[in-house]
Each structure stands twice: as C-alpha cells, then as structure tokens.
Design a protein around this motif. Structure first.
Motif, PDB file in Angstrom:
ATOM      1  N   TRP A 117      26.648  57.739  62.469  1.00 53.20           N
ATOM      2  CA  TRP A 117      28.086  57.995  62.571  1.00 53.20           C
ATOM      3  C   TRP A 117      28.388  58.945  63.725  1.00 53.20           C
ATOM      4  N   HIS A 118      27.960  60.187  63.644  1.00 53.25           N
ATOM      5  CA  HIS A 118      28.025  61.155  64.745  1.00 53.25           C
ATOM      6  C   HIS A 118      29.446  61.438  65.227  1.00 53.25           C
ATOM      7  N   LEU A 119      30.414  61.339  64.308  1.00 51.58           N
ATOM      8  CA  LEU A 119      31.813  61.599  64.672  1.00 51.58           C
ATOM      9  C   LEU A 119      32.473  62.599  63.738  1.00 51.58           C
ATOM     10  N   GLY A 120      31.667  63.444  63.093  1.00 52.37           N
ATOM     11  CA  GLY A 120      32.220  64.465  62.211  1.00 52.37           C
ATOM     12  C   GLY A 120      31.695  64.352  60.798  1.00 52.37           C
ATOM     13  N   GLY A 121      31.885  65.428  60.053  1.00 53.34           N
ATOM     14  CA  GLY A 121      31.465  65.468  58.657  1.00 53.34           C
ATOM     15  C   GLY A 121      30.144  66.160  58.430  1.00 53.34           C
ATOM     16  N   ALA A 122      29.321  66.297  59.484  1.00 46.36           N
ATOM     17  CA  ALA A 122      28.044  67.008  59.346  1.00 46.36           C
ATOM     18  C   ALA A 122      28.286  68.512  59.343  1.00 46.36           C
ATOM     19  N   ARG A 123      27.383  69.254  58.740  1.00 45.94           N
ATOM     20  CA  ARG A 123      27.557  70.702  58.602  1.00 45.94           C
ATOM     21  C   ARG A 123      27.604  71.420  59.936  1.00 45.94           C
ATOM     22  N   ASN A 124      26.875  70.914  60.912  1.00 40.76           N
ATOM     23  CA  ASN A 124      26.821  71.590  62.206  1.00 40.76           C
ATOM     24  C   ASN A 124      27.867  71.064  63.187  1.00 40.76           C
ATOM     25  N   ASN A 125      28.805  70.231  62.710  1.00 40.61           N
ATOM     26  CA  ASN A 125      29.863  69.720  63.558  1.00 40.61           C
ATOM     27  C   ASN A 125      31.096  70.610  63.453  1.00 40.61           C
ATOM     28  N   HIS A 126      31.869  70.691  64.532  1.00 38.26           N
ATOM     29  CA  HIS A 126      33.105  71.474  64.507  1.00 38.26           C
ATOM     30  C   HIS A 126      34.039  70.987  63.402  1.00 38.26           C
ATOM     31  N   PHE A 127      34.056  69.665  63.181  1.00 38.01           N
ATOM     32  CA  PHE A 127      34.826  69.079  62.084  1.00 38.01           C
ATOM     33  C   PHE A 127      33.834  68.707  60.982  1.00 38.01           C
ATOM     34  N   ASN A 128      33.685  69.569  59.996  1.00 39.61           N
ATOM     35  CA  ASN A 128      32.577  69.410  59.050  1.00 39.61           C
ATOM     36  C   ASN A 128      33.000  69.139  57.618  1.00 39.61           C
ATOM     37  N   THR A 129      34.243  68.748  57.393  1.00 35.39           N
ATOM     38  CA  THR A 129      34.689  68.473  56.028  1.00 35.39           C
ATOM     39  C   THR A 129      34.568  66.979  55.722  1.00 35.39           C
ATOM     40  N   SER A 130      34.638  66.653  54.443  1.00 36.45           N
ATOM     41  CA  SER A 130      34.356  65.280  54.014  1.00 36.45           C
ATOM     42  C   SER A 130      35.385  64.273  54.497  1.00 36.45           C
ATOM     43  N   ASP A 131      36.591  64.720  54.848  1.00 37.19           N
ATOM     44  CA  ASP A 131      37.601  63.758  55.289  1.00 37.19           C
ATOM     45  C   ASP A 131      37.275  63.169  56.660  1.00 37.19           C
ATOM     46  N   TYR A 132      36.244  63.700  57.328  1.00 35.15           N
ATOM     47  CA  TYR A 132      35.814  63.133  58.605  1.00 35.15           C
ATOM     48  C   TYR A 132      34.722  62.077  58.427  1.00 35.15           C
ATOM     49  N   LEU A 133      34.316  61.801  57.209  1.00 32.94           N
ATOM     50  CA  LEU A 133      33.277  60.810  56.967  1.00 32.94           C
ATOM     51  C   LEU A 133      33.855  59.395  57.068  1.00 32.94           C
ATOM     52  N   PRO A 134      33.021  58.441  57.442  1.00 35.38           N
ATOM     53  CA  PRO A 134      33.541  57.087  57.708  1.00 35.38           C
ATOM     54  C   PRO A 134      34.199  56.413  56.517  1.00 35.38           C
ATOM     55  N   HIS A 135      33.721  56.667  55.291  1.00 36.95           N
ATOM     56  CA  HIS A 135      34.328  55.992  54.147  1.00 36.95           C
ATOM     57  C   HIS A 135      35.686  56.596  53.776  1.00 36.95           C
ATOM     58  N   HIS A 136      36.087  57.652  54.485  1.00 39.80           N
ATOM     59  CA  HIS A 136      37.438  58.185  54.350  1.00 39.80           C
ATOM     60  C   HIS A 136      38.301  57.831  55.562  1.00 39.80           C
TER      61      HIS A 136
END
Length: 359
Positions: A117-136
């Motif tokens: 994915w590599h577009l957010g949601g990971a802990r070390n990403n600037h945007f690290n909350t679950s709403d950045y995950l692909p299934h959202h």
C-alpha cells in the motif's frame, strides 16, 4: 417472417448482456524492477508469462512512473501529480483526494487491494491513523503490507528483526509463506468466491523484486551461470512473480473470464543496480528523474478491444491510468473531478499518438 423476426430478437437479447458486461480490471505493479529486467527485453531473464501477455496486447515503450514507490502509487490512485498531493515515502495520501477504487466501487465493481500500500496508515508514516488504510478508501478488501520494504518470508519491515507488517482489513495477522505466493493465493480466492456477474477491480501490488530479497520457492535454479548473487536474486524473484501471474491468469482462463479482463502491468520506478537490477541502456536509477529512474516497462492486454502484438509509442505517465481505465470500463467520472493525467484510452485502442497536457 414472424419466426425469423423472433429469432433475431432472441439472439439480440442474448447478445446484448454479454457485450454490455463491464470488464474486469486487473492492475499488476512490480516493485523496483529495472528496464532490462524482463524477458522480452533481455533474454537472460525468464518471464514467459509476462512476455506472452505483452505479445497478446500493447506494449507501452514510453510509459513514465515517478522516481519512488509512494509517489507512483499515489499518482496511480488519484491521477494527480506529486507536486499537488505532496506524497512522499513517509507522508501518505491526504484523505480529501478521491481515489480510483471509490469510482469503481460506486459503479458496481468489487474492489480489492493486495500487496504494498505505502500510502498511509503505518505507524512510521506522517498519516498513521486507520482511516488512511485502503479498506477505508474505497477498497472492499485489503491484504498485504503498509510499509515500503518487507521481508518476503517473515513479513517484517526492512528484513529480519523488524516490526511485523502483514494485514487483512486493518487487523494484524501472522502467517507463514512467501509473500508473492500468498498475494496470488488471496487474489485467486477472491475471484473464485465472488459472484461471476460482479466485475472486479483488483490492484495487485507485488513487492518483488524489491529488497530485502529472499530466495523464492523456485527460480534460483534457472540461473546457474550468474555469479552475482544480487542479480541472481532479482532474476529469480522476478521469474517467481512471473509464474504466480501465470497461475492467476490460468484461473481467469479456466473461469472463462480472461478475455473480458483488462490486464495492465507496469513497474513503479527504475531498479537499483547495486542491488542487482539493470536499467541499461537508460541512464541512472530509482530515486532520480533520469530515464533510468522513471521510464518503466508497461503493457495492457484486452483482446476484445486492444490490438495484439503491438508496440505503442504514445507518451504515457502513471497519472493517466485513472481516467484511462475509467473510460475503458464505461465509467463516467464527475466533471468536478480534477486530473493532472489524461484519458488516452482511444489512442491506445487506435494504436496512434494523441496530444496531451505537458507532464
């Protein structure tokens, strides 16, 4: 006369649903594969399935991605330029940008994202909350990893000893297996379990042949004369990925869905020579804006609409794929939706070159 007319009407009723059926869309992305790391360009590399798919469709010889992983993935999903979205490998995709999966989902598609994915949601990403995950963000199902580099067997970030990074729809999972095969297994299961009347949009983002490379279940034995271990690992992982793509295509063929599936394959950026890839004869590598960093291998196959065994020199960039694939699927996008890429579907179908905005 009445009997003839009735027969004609009946045949029309049978024919229309088949021709009007929306195509499945399968977008396959390899990771850090060099310009010279595919069989149809370099006979030393064994990629028979990719070679065959390319020969059955249109090869894009002037297809441009971005210099780094996240940048290309964001441009693919949004059709927007990196200078607009501000995405980097540590800063994911802001939520206000609509992405491709949302448009396909609204138009009756099952939408799946498998792999990197590599577009957010990971802990070390600037945007690290679950709403950045692909299934959202428009995908019905997500299975894969959030970060850029993953151990192929242990599924940990960056190699041995890293944090686990293997997910299914927001839940961390622990399972054994070589990730290239696991992703293909998941794709096959999703395709077989859905109702055949529902078209699918599958974004299959393999990690291969990105580092840290592990020996795949097969492929190493095919390169006995290569002494450079890094080069051998790149080739073997590319060959194994090719075999897995072949396995997926065979399932589509057995189900009678292959001829109504638009397959698009491309690499996310250039390779890194010190890790075994080759971009020759192009200059430089991943991370640069020279040809070796941004000009990548790509092709599309859909016999129902596209010419066979064709090399197309239309200038294309990854930002073009959102509006182009939407056109191919018969999806009318809102006039308010902004793109930096262009819809070049007709140029591909007609095998010619069209003018487009500056890239």
């Amino acid at each position: 006369m009445d009997r003839i007319l009735s027969a004609l009407l009946l045949s029309l009723l049978i024919y229309l649903p088949a021709t009007a059926k929306k195509p499945n869309i399968l977008v396959i992305v390899s990771d850090d594969m060099g310009w010279a790391d595919i069989g149809y360009a370099n006979g030393e590399v064994k990629t028979p399935h990719l070679d065959r798919l390319a020969s059955e469709g249109v090869r894009f010889e002037r297809f441009y991605a971005n210099p780094l992983c996240s940048l290309t993935r964001a441009a693919l999903m949004t059709g927007r330029a990196t200078l607009v979205t501000g995405v980097s490998n540590r800063r994911g995709l802001p939520l206000h940008y609509p992405i491709m999966a949302e448009s396909f989902k609204k138009n009756g598609y099952a939408t799946w994202m498998l792999g990197k994915w590599h577009l957010g949601g990971a802990r070390n990403n600037h945007f690290n909350t679950s709403d950045y995950l692909p299934h959202h963000r428009g995908f019905d199902h997500f299975y894969g990893h959030l970060n850029g580099a993953l151990h192929y067997v242990n599924h940990t970030v960056g190699g041995e000893g890293g944090a686990p990074d293997w997910w299914r729809n927001g839940k961390a999972i622990k399972e054994e297996g070589f990730q290239t095969k696991l992703l293909t297994d998941e794709a096959i299961e999703l395709i077989e379990k859905r109702g055949a009347e529902t078209p699918f949009f599958l974004y299959l983002a393999y990690h291969a042949p990105h580092t840290p490379l592990s020996e795949p279940p097969s492929g190493m034995e095919l390169y006995p004369r290569i002494d450079n271990r890094s080069r051998k690992l790149v080739y073997a992982n590319t060959t194994f990925m090719d075999a897995e793509i072949g396995r997926l295509v065979e399932v589509l063929k057995e189900r009678g869905e292959l001829e109504n599936t638009l397959i698009v394959f491309f690499n996310d950026n250039g390779g890194v020579p010190r890790f075994g890839s080759s971009n020759l004869p192009l200059r430089s590598q991943k991370g640069t804006v020279y040809e070796g960093g941004i000009r990548v291998r790509a092709f599309a196959r859909w016999p129902r609409m596209l010419p066979r065994n064709t090399i197309n020199y239309q200038f294309m960039c990854v930002m073009d794929l959102f509006p182009t694939l939407a056109h191919a699927a018969g999806i009318r996008l809102p006039d308010s939706m902004k793109f930096d890429g262009a819809d070049i579907w007709q140029a591909i179908v007609d095998d010619n070159e069209s003018s487009r905005p500056d890239f």
